[in-house]
Design a protein around this motif. Structure first.
Motif, PDB file in Angstrom:
ATOM      1  N   LEU A  66       0.803  -1.226   0.000  1.00 50.31           N
ATOM      2  CA  LEU A  66       0.000   0.000   0.000  1.00 50.31           C
ATOM      3  C   LEU A  66       0.839   1.281   0.000  1.00 50.31           C
ATOM      4  O   LEU A  66       0.504   2.230  -0.720  1.00 50.31           O
ATOM      5  N   PRO A  67       1.918   1.379   0.800  1.00 49.73           N
ATOM      6  CA  PRO A  67       2.736   2.607   0.708  1.00 49.73           C
ATOM      7  C   PRO A  67       3.311   2.829  -0.682  1.00 49.73           C
ATOM      8  O   PRO A  67       3.407   3.972  -1.151  1.00 49.73           O
ATOM      9  N   VAL A  68       3.697   1.749  -1.362  1.00 46.55           N
ATOM     10  CA  VAL A  68       4.221   1.863  -2.723  1.00 46.55           C
ATOM     11  C   VAL A  68       3.133   2.383  -3.657  1.00 46.55           C
ATOM     12  O   VAL A  68       3.383   3.239  -4.518  1.00 46.55           O
ATOM     13  N   LEU A  69       1.916   1.872  -3.493  1.00 50.10           N
ATOM     14  CA  LEU A  69       0.793   2.326  -4.324  1.00 50.10           C
ATOM     15  C   LEU A  69       0.498   3.800  -4.079  1.00 50.10           C
ATOM     16  O   LEU A  69       0.308   4.571  -5.031  1.00 50.10           O
ATOM     17  N   LEU A  70       0.470   4.202  -2.820  1.00 54.17           N
ATOM     18  CA  LEU A  70       0.191   5.604  -2.491  1.00 54.17           C
ATOM     19  C   LEU A  70       1.261   6.522  -3.063  1.00 54.17           C
ATOM     20  O   LEU A  70       0.957   7.583  -3.632  1.00 54.17           O
ATOM     21  N   PHE A  71       2.525   6.126  -2.950  1.00 57.68           N
ATOM     22  CA  PHE A  71       3.617   6.930  -3.507  1.00 57.68           C
ATOM     23  C   PHE A  71       3.480   7.050  -5.020  1.00 57.68           C
ATOM     24  O   PHE A  71       3.792   8.094  -5.600  1.00 57.68           O
ATOM     25  N   SER A  72       3.008   5.985  -5.666  1.00 62.84           N
ATOM     26  CA  SER A  72       2.885   6.007  -7.127  1.00 62.84           C
ATOM     27  C   SER A  72       1.894   7.063  -7.597  1.00 62.84           C
ATOM     28  O   SER A  72       2.054   7.614  -8.691  1.00 62.84           O
ATOM     29  N   PHE A  73       0.882   7.359  -6.790  1.00 62.70           N
ATOM     30  CA  PHE A  73      -0.067   8.417  -7.163  1.00 62.70           C
ATOM     31  C   PHE A  73       0.662   9.758  -7.305  1.00 62.70           C
ATOM     32  O   PHE A  73       0.497  10.465  -8.302  1.00 62.70           O
ATOM     33  N   PHE A  74       1.463  10.092  -6.305  1.00 55.45           N
ATOM     34  CA  PHE A  74       2.185  11.365  -6.330  1.00 55.45           C
ATOM     35  C   PHE A  74       3.253  11.383  -7.420  1.00 55.45           C
ATOM     36  O   PHE A  74       3.403  12.373  -8.136  1.00 55.45           O
ATOM     37  N   ASN A  75       3.997  10.259  -7.553  1.00 56.51           N
ATOM     38  CA  ASN A  75       5.095  10.253  -8.512  1.00 56.51           C
ATOM     39  C   ASN A  75       4.597  10.291  -9.952  1.00 56.51           C
ATOM     40  O   ASN A  75       5.238  10.897 -10.813  1.00 56.51           O
ATOM     41  N   THR A  76       3.465   9.671 -10.222  1.00 54.36           N
ATOM     42  CA  THR A  76       2.904   9.720 -11.579  1.00 54.36           C
ATOM     43  C   THR A  76       2.601  11.151 -11.980  1.00 54.36           C
ATOM     44  O   THR A  76       2.941  11.595 -13.090  1.00 54.36           O
ATOM     45  N   GLY A  77       1.953  11.892 -11.084  1.00 56.27           N
ATOM     46  CA  GLY A  77       1.652  13.291 -11.382  1.00 56.27           C
ATOM     47  C   GLY A  77       2.907  14.138 -11.471  1.00 56.27           C
ATOM     48  O   GLY A  77       3.035  14.977 -12.374  1.00 56.27           O
ATOM     49  N   TYR A  78       3.839  13.903 -10.554  1.00 56.99           N
ATOM     50  CA  TYR A  78       5.065  14.711 -10.540  1.00 56.99           C
ATOM     51  C   TYR A  78       5.870  14.516 -11.815  1.00 56.99           C
ATOM     52  O   TYR A  78       6.339  15.496 -12.420  1.00 56.99           O
ATOM     53  N   GLN A  79       6.050  13.267 -12.258  1.00 48.29           N
ATOM     54  CA  GLN A  79       6.846  13.007 -13.465  1.00 48.29           C
ATOM     55  C   GLN A  79       6.184  13.621 -14.696  1.00 48.29           C
ATOM     56  O   GLN A  79       6.875  14.115 -15.602  1.00 48.29           O
ATOM     57  N   HIS A  80       4.860  13.633 -14.733  1.00 46.15           N
ATOM     58  CA  HIS A  80       4.142  14.227 -15.863  1.00 46.15           C
ATOM     59  C   HIS A  80       4.400  15.731 -15.947  1.00 46.15           C
ATOM     60  O   HIS A  80       4.814  16.252 -16.995  1.00 46.15           O
ATOM     61  N   TYR A  81       4.200  16.418 -14.835  1.00 44.50           N
ATOM     62  CA  TYR A  81       4.373  17.880 -14.841  1.00 44.50           C
ATOM     63  C   TYR A  81       5.845  18.267 -14.949  1.00 44.50           C
ATOM     64  O   TYR A  81       6.183  19.293 -15.565  1.00 44.50           O
ATOM     65  N   ALA A  82       6.734  17.460 -14.377  1.00 44.63           N
ATOM     66  CA  ALA A  82       8.172  17.745 -14.495  1.00 44.63           C
ATOM     67  C   ALA A  82       8.632  17.597 -15.947  1.00 44.63           C
ATOM     68  O   ALA A  82       9.455  18.386 -16.431  1.00 44.63           O
ATOM     69  N   ALA A  83       8.091  16.608 -16.664  1.00 47.38           N
ATOM     70  CA  ALA A  83       8.458  16.429 -18.074  1.00 47.38           C
ATOM     71  C   ALA A  83       7.963  17.596 -18.925  1.00 47.38           C
ATOM     72  O   ALA A  83       8.655  18.037 -19.851  1.00 47.38           O
ATOM     73  N   ILE A  84       6.774  18.104 -18.597  1.00 41.98           N
ATOM     74  CA  ILE A  84       6.251  19.262 -19.328  1.00 41.98           C
ATOM     75  C   ILE A  84       7.124  20.484 -19.094  1.00 41.98           C
ATOM     76  O   ILE A  84       7.467  21.221 -20.033  1.00 41.98           O
ATOM     77  N   ASP A  85       7.517  20.691 -17.838  1.00 45.20           N
ATOM     78  CA  ASP A  85       8.390  21.832 -17.528  1.00 45.20           C
ATOM     79  C   ASP A  85       9.730  21.704 -18.247  1.00 45.20           C
ATOM     80  O   ASP A  85      10.263  22.686 -18.773  1.00 45.20           O
TER      81      ASP A  85
END
Length: 425
Positions: A66-85
């Motif tokens: 579960l902690p890995v799953l929860l972290f994946s929510f944040f990291n998925t969004g972060y990698q998307h917006y970081a790639a756009i930047d």
């Protein structure tokens, strides 16, 4: 007693007895036992009731995921917006509270990852229920962990229909044809992953699939990169991620494989709860380090130069292999599968060491697929029974040799049992 006074639990017990012997009984019993302890008791013989049944074991592994799953929510969004930047010429500097643990990142990750989880569980359990009703046995809890593992080892933009097809294949071919939970020779989650890779390779590898919308934006003015560290190394290119980024998981990759820190905590939890084998984990780490050291030595000796296509991955610091890609995730949550792994203690050391060793080898020598842990585990799943066979044979021969050299003394006058001068079987 009036039906109005019956509790919900009692009503379910009554329905269970009414459905006994019918086709739908296994499906109903699965929901019933998930909510309440069965009301059946043994009537003959002596039995020891343990607290660590299959359902509790599966739930313990899910808790570690579960902690890995929860972290994946944040990291998925972060990698998307970081790639756009980065595509707009404004590289993003990581700030945990300012631009990582944000509602925007969480929500984007949630709406992208949760459908993968729902499809994985929905389709997989549907297949399990169908086979249970056809064969007339109870629904087994083995897929509870598989259903959580599958969405964590695939790219975030994996099409849902594709995942559904792979899940059906993995559950039917990887488990049910062998007899169901506890009888399979291959890890079902890895069977699903292997099917996806060989059937749809463009969705499982490359430089676009690891970041949300990187595939959709390819070839447009808004194109973004989704390359992983292993991808950069396979191309002998440099990367901009620090060791802390790799360890804590602020890097692109499959949904749940990036955070070595959380995977380490999950591994310690599984060892403490005695669910997973520490021997397999430790030996797999040693195997990966050994292979990494060998490749580093080849580079240090000058046998491989920078012009070689293998230079990037061979020159990669040997210990860093453990904190990038899916190696840590595979070692902790998949290599330790008690069904498909080795059963003997010595066999676990051999089994785990070869997984780590072969994983790094595949990474280096297969630049088109610079992630070898899943293939290495599947390979060793096949050889696990052979390893145990020869370990047991060696133990038998050793004990027979001891028996031949043993001297049996006669009974003493006071009636004591025979004593062995040398150690015997």
């Amino acid at each position: 007693m009036s039906d109005k006074r019956l509790t919900f639990k009692k009503r379910l017990h009554i329905i269970k007895h009414r459905l006994r012997g019918k086709k739908v009984a296994p499906a109903f019993n699965a929901f019933h036992t998930f909510l309440f302890t069965p009301d059946e008791t043994t009537h003959s013989g002596s039995h020891i009731r343990g607290a660590d049944d299959l359902k509790r074991t599966m739930n313990t592994v899910i808790m570690a995921l579960l902690p890995v799953l929860l972290f994946s929510f944040f990291n998925t969004g972060y990698q998307h917006y970081a790639a756009i930047d980065a595509a707009n010429g404004m590289p993003r500097e990581l700030a945990l509270w300012e631009n990582f643990l944000t509602w925007e990142n969480f929500w984007l990750g949630f709406i992208q990852v949760m459908p993968l989880v729902i499809i994985s569980y929905g389709v997989g359990l549907l297949v399990e229920f169908i086979f249970a009703m056809i064969k007339g046995h109870e629904v087994e809890e083995g897929y509870l962990v598989t259903g959580m593992l599958v969405p964590l080892i695939v790219p975030v933009d994996t099409p849902l229909w594709m995942l559904a097809v792979a899940v059906v294949f993995g559950v039917v071919i990887g488990k049910e044809v062998f007899g169901g939970t506890g009888m399979n020779i291959l890890n079902p989650a890895l069977t699903i992953r292997a099917f996806l890779f060989f059937a749809y390779p463009t969705w499982m590898s490359g430089d676009k699939v690891w970041v949300h919308q990187a595939v959709d934006r390819a070839g447009t003015p808004d194109a973004i990169s989704g390359e992983t560290i292993l991808g950069y190394l396979a191309q002998n290119s440099s990367y901009d991620y620090s060791v802390s980024d790799m360890f804590f998981g602020f890097i692109p990759g499959s949904v749940g494989e990036t955070s070595a820190f959380l995977i380490l905590l999950g591994g310690l939890f599984l060892i403490f709860s005695k669910i997973a084998s520490w021997r397999i984990m430790v030996s797999a780490v040693l195997g990966a380090l050994a292979m990494g050291l060998i490749f580093n030595g080849v580079v240090d000796q000058g046998w491989i130069t920078e012009t070689s296509r293998f230079y990037g991955l061979m020159s990669f610091d040997f210990w860093k292999h453990l904190i990038v890609g899916g190696l840590a995730f595979g070692i902790v949550y998949m290599a330790t599968d008690p069904v498909t792994g080795s059963q003997t203690n010595r066999g676990k050391w051999i089994y785990g060491f070869l997984i780590g060793f072969i994983s790094v080898m595949i990474r280096v020598f297969n630049p088109a697929y610079p992630e070898g842990v899943f293939l290495a585990i599947l390979l060793m799943n096949v050889f696990a029974p052979t390893i145990d066979h020869y370990v047991i044979r060696a133990n038998v021969k050793k004990r027979l040799k001891r028996l031949k050299t043993a001297t049996i003394l006669p009974k003493t006058t006071d009636g004591k049992a025979q004593e062995l001068k040398a150690e015997t079987v």
